[in-house]
Structures are given as structure tokens and as C-alpha cells.
Motif scaffolding. Structure first.
Motif, PDB file in Angstrom:
ATOM      1  N   GLY A  54      45.351  52.611  32.137  1.00  0.00           N
ATOM      2  CA  GLY A  54      45.482  53.547  31.028  1.00  0.00           C
ATOM      3  C   GLY A  54      46.584  53.064  30.104  1.00  0.00           C
ATOM      4  N   LEU A  55      47.398  53.977  29.619  1.00  0.00           N
ATOM      5  CA  LEU A  55      48.567  53.599  28.833  1.00  0.00           C
ATOM      6  C   LEU A  55      49.837  53.619  29.676  1.00  0.00           C
ATOM      7  CD1 LEU A  55      47.830  55.375  25.412  1.00  0.00           C
ATOM      8  CD2 LEU A  55      47.418  52.982  26.067  1.00  0.00           C
ATOM      9  N   SER A  74      45.688  47.576  38.677  1.00  0.00           N
ATOM     10  CA  SER A  74      44.486  46.836  38.302  1.00  0.00           C
ATOM     11  C   SER A  74      43.871  47.469  37.051  1.00  0.00           C
ATOM     12  CB  SER A  74      43.470  46.831  39.441  1.00  0.00           C
ATOM     13  OG  SER A  74      43.066  48.145  39.776  1.00  0.00           O
ATOM     14  N   GLU A  75      43.373  46.605  36.162  1.00  0.00           N
ATOM     15  CA  GLU A  75      42.774  47.099  34.922  1.00  0.00           C
ATOM     16  C   GLU A  75      41.628  46.184  34.508  1.00  0.00           C
ATOM     17  OE1 GLU A  75      41.267  48.879  32.145  1.00  0.00           O
ATOM     18  OE2 GLU A  75      43.002  49.919  32.983  1.00  0.00           O
ATOM     19  N   ALA A  76      40.457  46.784  34.247  1.00  0.00           N
ATOM     20  CA  ALA A  76      39.260  46.020  33.885  1.00  0.00           C
ATOM     21  C   ALA A  76      39.245  45.624  32.412  1.00  0.00           C
ATOM     22  CB  ALA A  76      38.011  46.840  34.210  1.00  0.00           C
ATOM     23  N   ASP A  77      39.905  46.405  31.548  1.00  0.00           N
ATOM     24  CA  ASP A  77      39.847  46.214  30.101  1.00  0.00           C
ATOM     25  C   ASP A  77      41.101  45.471  29.634  1.00  0.00           C
ATOM     26  OD1 ASP A  77      39.827  46.463  27.320  1.00  0.00           O
ATOM     27  OD2 ASP A  77      38.863  48.425  27.376  1.00  0.00           O
ATOM     28  N   THR A  83      47.305  46.510  24.914  1.00  0.00           N
ATOM     29  CA  THR A  83      47.812  47.600  24.067  1.00  0.00           C
ATOM     30  C   THR A  83      48.852  48.419  24.820  1.00  0.00           C
ATOM     31  OG1 THR A  83      45.678  47.724  22.924  1.00  0.00           O
ATOM     32  CG2 THR A  83      47.134  49.636  22.744  1.00  0.00           C
ATOM     33  N   ALA A  84      48.578  48.742  26.076  1.00  0.00           N
ATOM     34  CA  ALA A  84      49.508  49.536  26.887  1.00  0.00           C
ATOM     35  C   ALA A  84      50.844  48.820  27.059  1.00  0.00           C
ATOM     36  CB  ALA A  84      48.879  49.838  28.243  1.00  0.00           C
ATOM     37  N   LEU A  85      50.790  47.526  27.307  1.00  0.00           N
ATOM     38  CA  LEU A  85      52.027  46.742  27.495  1.00  0.00           C
ATOM     39  C   LEU A  85      52.838  46.674  26.199  1.00  0.00           C
ATOM     40  CD1 LEU A  85      50.622  43.803  29.668  1.00  0.00           C
ATOM     41  CD2 LEU A  85      52.213  45.572  30.407  1.00  0.00           C
ATOM     42  N   PHE A  92      55.421  49.572  32.917  1.00  0.00           N
ATOM     43  CA  PHE A  92      54.842  48.548  33.788  1.00  0.00           C
ATOM     44  C   PHE A  92      55.876  47.566  34.328  1.00  0.00           C
ATOM     45  CE2 PHE A  92      51.560  50.012  30.893  1.00  0.00           C
ATOM     46  CZ  PHE A  92      50.494  50.254  31.748  1.00  0.00           C
ATOM     47  N   SER A  93      57.137  47.773  33.942  1.00  0.00           N
ATOM     48  CA  SER A  93      58.194  46.865  34.395  1.00  0.00           C
ATOM     49  C   SER A  93      58.291  46.865  35.927  1.00  0.00           C
ATOM     50  CB  SER A  93      59.539  47.290  33.795  1.00  0.00           C
ATOM     51  OG  SER A  93      60.580  46.474  34.285  1.00  0.00           O
ATOM     52  N   GLY A  94      58.289  45.688  36.517  1.00  0.00           N
ATOM     53  CA  GLY A  94      58.396  45.569  37.974  1.00  0.00           C
ATOM     54  C   GLY A  94      57.078  45.704  38.708  1.00  0.00           C
ATOM     55  N   CYS A  95      55.988  45.997  37.999  1.00  0.00           N
ATOM     56  CA  CYS A  95      54.668  46.123  38.629  1.00  0.00           C
ATOM     57  C   CYS A  95      53.917  44.793  38.570  1.00  0.00           C
ATOM     58  CB  CYS A  95      53.827  47.189  37.920  1.00  0.00           C
ATOM     59  SG  CYS A  95      54.529  48.847  37.990  1.00  0.00           S
ATOM     60  N   SER A  96      53.065  44.571  39.538  1.00  0.00           N
ATOM     61  CA  SER A  96      52.152  43.429  39.494  1.00  0.00           C
ATOM     62  C   SER A  96      50.879  43.879  38.793  1.00  0.00           C
ATOM     63  CB  SER A  96      51.829  42.955  40.905  1.00  0.00           C
ATOM     64  OG  SER A  96      52.975  42.410  41.525  1.00  0.00           O
ATOM     65  N   LEU A  97      50.365  43.041  37.909  1.00  0.00           N
ATOM     66  CA  LEU A  97      49.177  43.382  37.132  1.00  0.00           C
ATOM     67  C   LEU A  97      47.989  42.569  37.644  1.00  0.00           C
ATOM     68  CD1 LEU A  97      50.762  43.492  33.561  1.00  0.00           C
ATOM     69  CD2 LEU A  97      50.415  45.380  35.168  1.00  0.00           C
ATOM     70  N   ILE A  98      46.886  43.244  37.896  1.00  0.00           N
ATOM     71  CA  ILE A  98      45.693  42.616  38.468  1.00  0.00           C
ATOM     72  C   ILE A  98      44.517  42.825  37.517  1.00  0.00           C
ATOM     73  CG2 ILE A  98      44.034  42.730  40.367  1.00  0.00           C
ATOM     74  CD1 ILE A  98      46.372  43.611  42.169  1.00  0.00           C
ATOM     75  N   THR A  99      43.925  41.716  37.081  1.00  0.00           N
ATOM     76  CA  THR A  99      42.821  41.808  36.126  1.00  0.00           C
ATOM     77  C   THR A  99      41.533  41.186  36.662  1.00  0.00           C
ATOM     78  OG1 THR A  99      43.549  39.744  35.074  1.00  0.00           O
ATOM     79  CG2 THR A  99      44.364  41.817  34.137  1.00  0.00           C
ATOM     80  N   SER A 100      41.540  40.732  37.915  1.00  0.00           N
ATOM     81  CA  SER A 100      40.345  40.131  38.507  1.00  0.00           C
ATOM     82  C   SER A 100      40.483  40.164  40.027  1.00  0.00           C
ATOM     83  CB  SER A 100      40.182  38.676  38.043  1.00  0.00           C
ATOM     84  OG  SER A 100      41.214  37.864  38.597  1.00  0.00           O
ATOM     85  N   PRO A 101      39.371  40.040  40.751  1.00  0.00           N
ATOM     86  CA  PRO A 101      39.458  39.960  42.212  1.00  0.00           C
ATOM     87  C   PRO A 101      40.332  38.796  42.678  1.00  0.00           C
ATOM     88  CG  PRO A 101      37.206  40.407  41.543  1.00  0.00           C
ATOM     89  CD  PRO A 101      37.968  40.122  40.283  1.00  0.00           C
TER      90      PRO A 101
END
Length: 566
Positions: A54-55, A74-77, A83-85, A92-101
Motif C-alpha cells: 500500500g502506501l 511484499s508488493e506485486a505492483d 510511489t509509496a517509497l 519502510f525504513s529498516g524493512c526488507s522489500l520483496i517484489t518476486s518469489p
């Protein structure tokens, strides 16, 4: 790319609409996120996997509620995430971002199991609604990857000490034999054949003789007796089993006409008694973290060995000899890979091809009422079996959980190689992403190479490692002295924190850390994951250090005696 519309909310924050779905409240998305996360309980887990960025309002709320947890989003879009970042980077600071398996697998691979206590899932419902298949795949990948990582850890707990023991016993063979790295890239334009010991091997094993001058034949150790009985001399036979029973695959067989590819952890008598050429390899895992950096994870003690012996040649494994053989052929530059006897199923309700040590070992137990078929059935019934599609897509075949894992490995690897993988097993489970073609049909397709595979092997392996024996003797002596000093450190320490800090510092400084890991890992993991009183932790860790130094000094002393005979 999904159309993204941003709107101002009454609270002054932004909200977003994607494909007609509003991701957050039109009034106050911050309060909405707080209410939504108030009922979320991660239990004892140490990681929260969020489905949908989301945002970022719910991500921020989770961070505030659970500051000790690792949060992966995890985010598909990709457009929405970008935009959210840009709008709310702090969320999102300190989080791991996942965009694919693949990202999910990389994230799990990089976590430290010492503090891992499971994964809990938080679903941002509007995001999940937009792409449920994507988020389900991410969750499944994270689940499977963590299970695999834990399984690998448990395997290490069970076998690491045996691996290290075999490595020390095999060092003299490493220093006097060839290395697999010498064959890397040597077979460009030449196909490679992996021969496994599945039940269907007997259907086409005789055809391999015709291909010996046109393709590199690499068989797994269990298949060697079947090939030899059929008059087929493989160019290479591969073994990586550390256990003593692996020696039985070679019992009574003339091995002078082939080459043994043995992992550093292999059973030493197999290498000692082999009369043909000897090639040494080691198993390592390569993986990328979420930042894209590549990491190498070696077999225990190999880092220490390579400090004086130099690179050996890495082969990655999917858990079986056949998967290691697949990676070996890729590294050797083969133009295509042909699978033979790779049933990955109980074809004809059999476990192995006739002629293997396993099958022949059961023959003395056969009676009129207890024949070979009955024995096979008794073994199969003890396993969790199910049916899967077969080669040629005729009637389904029986497989089990472990064989299906290997099948998945071959399917994934075949899709990534960039070369043809031909399944000429002529039985067993269908392996996706491979070309199904009978061995008789492809036998005439491969032209004779300029140099025969056996000539290439002979030429490439002429050069032996030089100057390593003296370096090995120095390294062994220095490590014995360092282990004796560590003993003194352990005896003179009074508290767990003091002992742990001194041990880690000294092991790293003296270079014995790769040797100690297999012996201290279990205690270190146990202490890290449980709240143990300092006195109990100190006693446990000290005892493990004293045990480790005792075992390692004996192994190194024996290794030193053998090196002095070279």
C-alpha cells in the motif's frame, strides 16, 4: 502497469486507488492502520511477512507495535511501491522489500537462524485482493525456503563432524590428485550424460557404449555396478557420501578405466581404494541477498583448507549426487545435458535398477514367500507416496516427498541453464522444462568431437597441484597450537559472555574459526534461541570447546603424520 490514482484524505495524508480498489481510508489512513493492526498477533515468530505495501501506513503501525521483529514487505505492483517509497520513505525504513518469489527466497537465505522463531503473515486486504496469486506464491516460497534452511541446519548438526573428520583424512589425496576446477569449461560443444540408478536404467544402459566417444558420461556411484555389468565404462563416477556404506558401490569392481570425482567429505576408503584417476571437488552454495550481493557458503573447514591448498572447484548441490552431477556438467561447459536413469519415482514399483548394490544386497533375503518384489513393496509402503505424471504422460507413477523435491530442483535448474536438458530416462516422473527423447533416438545426433572426452580429461588432468604439502604442514601445526591456546582461554574464563567474546575473537584472529564452527554451532544455537542462565550457558559452551579442541587436535595430529609420508 496498473493505473494508480492518489487522493488527499481529510487527515492530510494520501490514499491510493488501484483498479478501482481503494487501498486506505479516505478519512484517516493512519488511524485505520492502527485499528487494523491492533488485533494482529505474531505469536512467537521473529519475522512478520506483510502481503501488500500500500502506501505503508500498516507497515509503520506494525513497526511501532513490534520493534523487535524483522519486517519484510511484499508488493506485486512496482509502480505503487515506487510511489509509496517516495511519499513515505520512513514507513519502510529498516524493512526488507520483496517484489518476486526469488526475492523471498533470497530474504530467507540471508536470515540468521540463531534468532529465527518462525514467520507470521500480515495481509493488507485491499492489496491481497488485487493480486492474490502473487501473494500466495510469496508466502509459499518463504515457507518452503525457511523449511529448507532449517532442514539444512539439522543436516549439518547430524553430519558436520563426520564431514570435518573425512576432510582431514582426505587432505593428502587433495594434495596429490587432480581438482575438478581443472575440467571447468573443458567440454564446450560436447554433450554430458548423467547416469542415475533409477529402475528404468536397464532399458537403455546398453546404448551408452555407442555414445562414449561422442558425449561425456558421468554416472552416480550407485549406477556404477550397473554400467560395468553392461560393459559401459563411464568417464567419471561421482561420489559425495560421507558414510562408510558408500564403499559397497565400488566393491569388487575394476575401477582402473575410469575417474572418481569425490567430494572432500567423501568416505576416505572409497578414494583410497580407487585404482583409476582421482578428481577432488567441494560442495558450496551461492546465493544472492536482497541487495543483490552474492555470498558463498562452503562445506565446514573448506575455507581453512583453501587457505593453504588454493581453490578446489565448487559444485552446487540440490541434495542428491545426481543434482551435484548436473552442476558439475554445467561447470564443465557441456553443450547439453542428457538424463538417464533419473526416474525420481518408483517405476514399476521398484526403488533402484537391478544390478545396484541396494538390489543385489536384498537378494540373499529372498525366499519363495518373500521375493524381490515383496521387499520393494515393504520399503515403498513405509514412505509417504503419491502419484505424479510420468514420462510420455502415460499412466501416473508413484513418487514420494523427497523424490518430488529433487524433481522440483531439476525442473527449476533446467529452466535456468540456457542449454537443452534432455530426459532420456524412458520411465519415471515427468520433469518439466526438459525435452523427452529416447536415448536410441539421440544416439546418432551427436557428431564425433575433435577430441574424445577421455582424451580431454587426460590432457587437462596432467598438471597436479605443487607446493601445497609444505603449506599444509605449516597450517596443521599452527592450528594445533591455536587449539591448545583456546583450551587455556576456556579454562581461565569465568562467565559465558567473557568466554564467548574471547573465543570468537581468538578463533577469527588465529584462523581456526572454520574448524570450530561444526563443533560449537549446536550449543551456540541452543543458547541463542533459549533463555538459559549464564552459569548453565557457560558450562555448556566451555564443555563444547574442550570437546572440540580435543577432537580437532587428534584429527590434525593424524593428518600431520600422513602428510609427513608424502
Amino acid at each position: 502497469m496498473n493505473k494508480l490514482d492518489l487522493f488527499e484524505t481529510r487527515s492530510g495524508h494520501k490514499t491510493a486507488v488501484v483498479r478501482g480498489v481503494r487501498l486506505h481510508s479516505a478519512y484517516d489512513p493512519v488511524k485505520e492502520a492502527q485499528r487494523a493492526t491492533d488485533s494482529f498477533d505474531p505469536g512467537r515468530s521473529s519475522i512478520i511477512l506483510v502481503s501488500g505495501a500500500g502506501l505503508g501506513f500498516h507497515v509503520s503501525a506494525l513497526k511501532n507495535r513490534f520493534p523487535q521483529h524483522i519486517i519484510a514487505v511484499s508488493e506485486a505492483d512496482s509502480n505503487l511501491l515506487k510511489t509509496a517509497l517516495k511519499l513515505y520513505p520512513k514507513y519502510f525504513s529498516g524493512c526488507s522489500l520483496i517484489t518476486s518469489p526469488q526475492n523471498a527466497a533470497e530474504f530467507i537465505e540471508a536470515i540468521d537462524l540463531k534468532n529465527f522463531k518462525g514467520i507470521s503473515h500480515y495481509s493488507h486486504r485491499p492489496s491481497f485482493q488485487l493480486d492474490p496469486d502473487f501473494y500466495r506464491e510469496i508466502i509459499e516460497t518463504a515457507k518452503n525456503s525457511s523449511s529448507s534452511k532449517i532442514s539444512d541446519m539439522l543436516t549439518r548438526f547430524e553430519f558436520e563432524e563426520r564431514w570435518v573428520s573425512n576432510i582431514f583424512r582426505n587432505i593428502p589425496y587433495l594434495l596429490t590428485s587432480s581438482r575438478i576446477s581443472q575440467l571447468f569449461g573443458a567440454f564446450k560443444g560436447i554433450p554430458g550424460i548423467i547416469v542415475s540408478a533409477g529402475p528404468s536404467l536397464r532399458k537403455n544402459v546398453h546404448l551408452l557404449k555407442k555414445l562414449r566417444d561422442r558425449a561425456l558420461i558421468l554416472c552416480v556411484d550407485t549406477a556404477l555396478p550397473v554400467l560395468k555389468k553392461s560393459g559401459v565404462e563411464p568417464h567419471i563416477v561421482m561420489t559425495l557420501d560421507a558414510q562408510k556404506h558408500s564403499h559397497r558401490h565400488f566393491s569388487g569392481i575394476d575401477t582402473s578405466g575410469t575417474n572418481l570425482l569425490a567430494d572432500m567429505v567423501s568416505c576416505t576408503p572409497v578414494i583410497r581404494d580407487f585404482t583409476g584417476g582421482i578428481i577432488i571437488s567441494t560442495t558450496s552454495k551461492y546465493y544472492a541477498d536482497t541487495a543483490g550481493a552474492t555470498h558463498r557458503e562452503t562445506t565446514p573447514a573448506i575455507d581453512w583448507v583453501e587457505n593453504f591448498a588454493g581453490p578446489i572447484g565448487d559444485i552446487q548441490s540440490g541434495g542428491s549426487v545426481a543434482t551435484s552431477a548436473f552442476d558439475a556438467l554445467l561447470n564443465m561447459g557441456c553443450s547439453s545435458i542428457i538424463l538417464v536413469g533419473q526416474d525420481l519415482a518408483y517405476t514399476g514399483r521398484e526403488i533402484h535398477s537391478s544390478g545396484t548394490y541396494h538390489n543385489d544386497g536384498w537378494l540373499p533375503a529372498c525366499t519363495r514367500l518373500n521375493n524381490l518384489d515383496t521387499i520393494n513393496q515393504q520399503v515403498i509402503r513405509k514412505r509417504k507416496i503419491f502419484r505424479t505424471d510420468s514420462v510420455g504422460n502415460s499412466r501416473p507413477v508413484i513418487t514420494d516427498f523427497v523424490l518430488n523435491l529433487y524433481k522440483g530442483w531439476f525442473e527449476d535448474s533446467s529452466a535456468k541453464t540456457g542449454i537443452d536438458v534432455i530426459n532420456s530416462t524412458e520411465g519415471g516422473a515427468r520433469i518439466k522444462n526438459t525435452i523427452e527423447k529416447p536415448l536410441a533416438e539421440i544416439a546418432g545426433e551427436f557428431p564425433k568431437p575433435l577430441n574424445k572426452p577421455e582424451d580431454i580429461i587426460r590432457m587437462k588432468l596432467q598438471i597436479k597441484a605443487e607446493g601445497c604439502v609444505d603449506s599444509a604442514k605449516i597450517a596443521v601445526s599452527a592450528s594445533i597450537r591455536s587449539l591448545e591456546k583456546l583450551n587455556i582461554i576456556a579454562e581461565s574464563s569465568n562467565y559465558f559472555s567473557e568466554l564467548k567474546e574471547k573465543t570468537d575473537s581468538f578463533a577469527k584472529q588465529s584462523g581456526i574459526a572454520p574448524l570450530l564452527g561444526p563443533y560449537l554451532r549446536k550449543a551456540d544455537m541452543h543458547i541463542s534461541r533459549r533463555e538459559i542462565p549464564d552459569a548453565e550457558a557457560f558450562k555448556m559452551f566451555k564443555n563444547e570447546i574442550l570437546r572440540a579442541t580435543g577432537i580437532l587436535c587428534r584429527l590434525l595430529t593424524d593428518c600431520s603424520k600422513t602428510l609427513n609420508k608424502i
